[in-house]
Design a protein around this motif. Sequence first.
Motif, PDB file in Angstrom:
ATOM      1  N   SER A 290       0.843  -1.195   0.000  1.00  0.00           N
ATOM      2  CA  SER A 290       0.000   0.000   0.000  1.00  0.00           C
ATOM      3  C   SER A 290       0.880   1.247   0.000  1.00  0.00           C
ATOM      4  N   PHE A 291       0.301   2.306  -0.559  1.00  0.00           N
ATOM      5  CA  PHE A 291       1.018   3.569  -0.669  1.00  0.00           C
ATOM      6  C   PHE A 291      -0.010   4.681  -0.547  1.00  0.00           C
ATOM      7  N   SER A 292       0.333   5.721   0.220  1.00  0.00           N
ATOM      8  CA  SER A 292      -0.570   6.881   0.303  1.00  0.00           C
ATOM      9  C   SER A 292       0.248   8.170   0.201  1.00  0.00           C
ATOM     10  N   TYR A 293      -0.376   9.170  -0.403  1.00  0.00           N
ATOM     11  CA  TYR A 293       0.254  10.467  -0.613  1.00  0.00           C
ATOM     12  C   TYR A 293      -0.829  11.519  -0.408  1.00  0.00           C
ATOM     13  N   LYS A 294      -0.456  12.610   0.293  1.00  0.00           N
ATOM     14  CA  LYS A 294      -1.438  13.656   0.550  1.00  0.00           C
ATOM     15  C   LYS A 294      -0.736  15.004   0.552  1.00  0.00           C
ATOM     16  N   ASN A 295      -1.362  15.978  -0.108  1.00  0.00           N
ATOM     17  CA  ASN A 295      -0.911  17.360  -0.015  1.00  0.00           C
ATOM     18  C   ASN A 295      -2.144  18.235   0.206  1.00  0.00           C
ATOM     19  N   GLU A 296      -2.013  19.548   0.027  1.00  0.00           N
ATOM     20  CA  GLU A 296      -3.130  20.457   0.313  1.00  0.00           C
ATOM     21  C   GLU A 296      -4.342  20.236  -0.591  1.00  0.00           C
ATOM     22  N   THR A 297      -4.136  19.758  -1.806  1.00  0.00           N
ATOM     23  CA  THR A 297      -5.238  19.680  -2.767  1.00  0.00           C
ATOM     24  C   THR A 297      -5.646  18.256  -3.155  1.00  0.00           C
ATOM     25  N   GLU A 298      -4.790  17.284  -2.884  1.00  0.00           N
ATOM     26  CA  GLU A 298      -5.136  15.936  -3.330  1.00  0.00           C
ATOM     27  C   GLU A 298      -4.625  14.865  -2.367  1.00  0.00           C
ATOM     28  N   LYS A 299      -5.298  13.729  -2.444  1.00  0.00           N
ATOM     29  CA  LYS A 299      -4.909  12.581  -1.639  1.00  0.00           C
ATOM     30  C   LYS A 299      -4.975  11.350  -2.545  1.00  0.00           C
ATOM     31  N   ILE A 300      -3.904  10.564  -2.525  1.00  0.00           N
ATOM     32  CA  ILE A 300      -3.843   9.369  -3.362  1.00  0.00           C
ATOM     33  C   ILE A 300      -3.524   8.180  -2.460  1.00  0.00           C
ATOM     34  N   VAL A 301      -4.307   7.105  -2.623  1.00  0.00           N
ATOM     35  CA  VAL A 301      -4.075   5.875  -1.879  1.00  0.00           C
ATOM     36  C   VAL A 301      -4.071   4.738  -2.895  1.00  0.00           C
ATOM     37  N   ILE A 302      -3.005   3.947  -2.873  1.00  0.00           N
ATOM     38  CA  ILE A 302      -2.893   2.788  -3.764  1.00  0.00           C
ATOM     39  C   ILE A 302      -2.701   1.571  -2.875  1.00  0.00           C
ATOM     40  N   LYS A 303      -3.580   0.566  -3.065  1.00  0.00           N
ATOM     41  CA  LYS A 303      -3.469  -0.682  -2.308  1.00  0.00           C
ATOM     42  C   LYS A 303      -3.519  -1.844  -3.281  1.00  0.00           C
ATOM     43  N   LYS A 304      -2.607  -2.777  -3.090  1.00  0.00           N
ATOM     44  CA  LYS A 304      -2.605  -3.982  -3.905  1.00  0.00           C
ATOM     45  C   LYS A 304      -3.360  -5.071  -3.171  1.00  0.00           C
ATOM     46  N   LYS A 305      -4.037  -5.901  -3.931  1.00  0.00           N
ATOM     47  CA  LYS A 305      -4.673  -7.054  -3.332  1.00  0.00           C
ATOM     48  C   LYS A 305      -3.583  -8.059  -2.970  1.00  0.00           C
ATOM     49  N   PRO A 306      -3.683  -8.655  -1.791  1.00  0.00           N
ATOM     50  CA  PRO A 306      -2.659  -9.649  -1.426  1.00  0.00           C
ATOM     51  C   PRO A 306      -2.767 -10.875  -2.329  1.00  0.00           C
ATOM     52  N   LYS A 307      -1.625 -11.466  -2.616  1.00  0.00           N
ATOM     53  CA  LYS A 307      -1.599 -12.671  -3.438  1.00  0.00           C
ATOM     54  C   LYS A 307      -2.177 -13.816  -2.629  1.00  0.00           C
ATOM     55  N   GLN A 308      -2.976 -14.632  -3.295  1.00  0.00           N
ATOM     56  CA  GLN A 308      -3.518 -15.803  -2.629  1.00  0.00           C
ATOM     57  C   GLN A 308      -2.529 -16.944  -2.783  1.00  0.00           C
ATOM     58  N   THR A 309      -2.266 -17.574  -1.682  1.00  0.00           N
ATOM     59  CA  THR A 309      -1.386 -18.739  -1.740  1.00  0.00           C
ATOM     60  C   THR A 309      -2.199 -19.974  -1.414  1.00  0.00           C
ATOM     61  N   VAL A 310      -1.943 -21.024  -2.143  1.00  0.00           N
ATOM     62  CA  VAL A 310      -2.629 -22.290  -1.927  1.00  0.00           C
ATOM     63  C   VAL A 310      -1.596 -23.294  -1.454  1.00  0.00           C
ATOM     64  N   LEU A 311      -1.851 -23.877  -0.324  1.00  0.00           N
ATOM     65  CA  LEU A 311      -0.956 -24.888   0.200  1.00  0.00           C
ATOM     66  C   LEU A 311      -1.076 -26.159  -0.623  1.00  0.00           C
ATOM     67  N   ALA A 312      -0.009 -26.923  -0.683  1.00  0.00           N
ATOM     68  CA  ALA A 312      -0.013 -28.175  -1.445  1.00  0.00           C
ATOM     69  C   ALA A 312      -1.120 -29.100  -0.960  1.00  0.00           C
ATOM     70  N   SER A 313      -1.362 -29.151   0.351  1.00  0.00           N
ATOM     71  CA  SER A 313      -2.412 -30.024   0.889  1.00  0.00           C
ATOM     72  C   SER A 313      -3.792 -29.573   0.419  1.00  0.00           C
ATOM     73  N   GLU A 314      -4.012 -28.256   0.340  1.00  0.00           N
ATOM     74  CA  GLU A 314      -5.287 -27.740  -0.157  1.00  0.00           C
ATOM     75  C   GLU A 314      -5.458 -28.083  -1.630  1.00  0.00           C
ATOM     76  N   LEU A 315      -4.383 -28.028  -2.385  1.00  0.00           N
ATOM     77  CA  LEU A 315      -4.428 -28.348  -3.803  1.00  0.00           C
ATOM     78  C   LEU A 315      -4.791 -29.813  -4.007  1.00  0.00           C
ATOM     79  N   GLU A 316      -4.247 -30.696  -3.185  1.00  0.00           N
ATOM     80  CA  GLU A 316      -4.561 -32.130  -3.277  1.00  0.00           C
ATOM     81  C   GLU A 316      -6.033 -32.367  -2.972  1.00  0.00           C
TER      82      GLU A 316
END
Length: 145
Positions: A20-46
Amino acid sequence: MNIEDMLTLIEAVKKHEIESFSYKNETEKIVIKKKPKQTVLASELEVLKDVQAYDNEEKEDIVSDIGSDKVVASPLVGTFYAAPSPESEPFVSVGVQVKKGQVLGIIEAMKLMNEIECEYDGVIEAVLVEDGSVVEYGQPLFRIR
């Protein structure tokens, strides 16, 4: 901040694996968030592979039990209705010519009416459930030849 600056910022966040990243000044605010990567365990895959294999075996058993490979099965659990209303004629009956996409019946689930569409072109060979009966996921509803 102009569009080019925003695109450069987005690419930098992607490249450096920042969550995630956020930036703010007097006139604007920007927030960028990435979705977390999903991990699948080998046992779940089986387990997932086992479930898929079981579903395929069960479908093959159903096909062999009713003697046709053109079967329209229930996509959900609910109450099957053969007609749009109690006073109406059924959508289809044995011997009727049907086309892919044609409505064959309705399944009510959680007060929502879900149309069941034909998956094949052909003729209705058998209606395998009665009007008003409760159906299970994957249960054969119609046999088509």
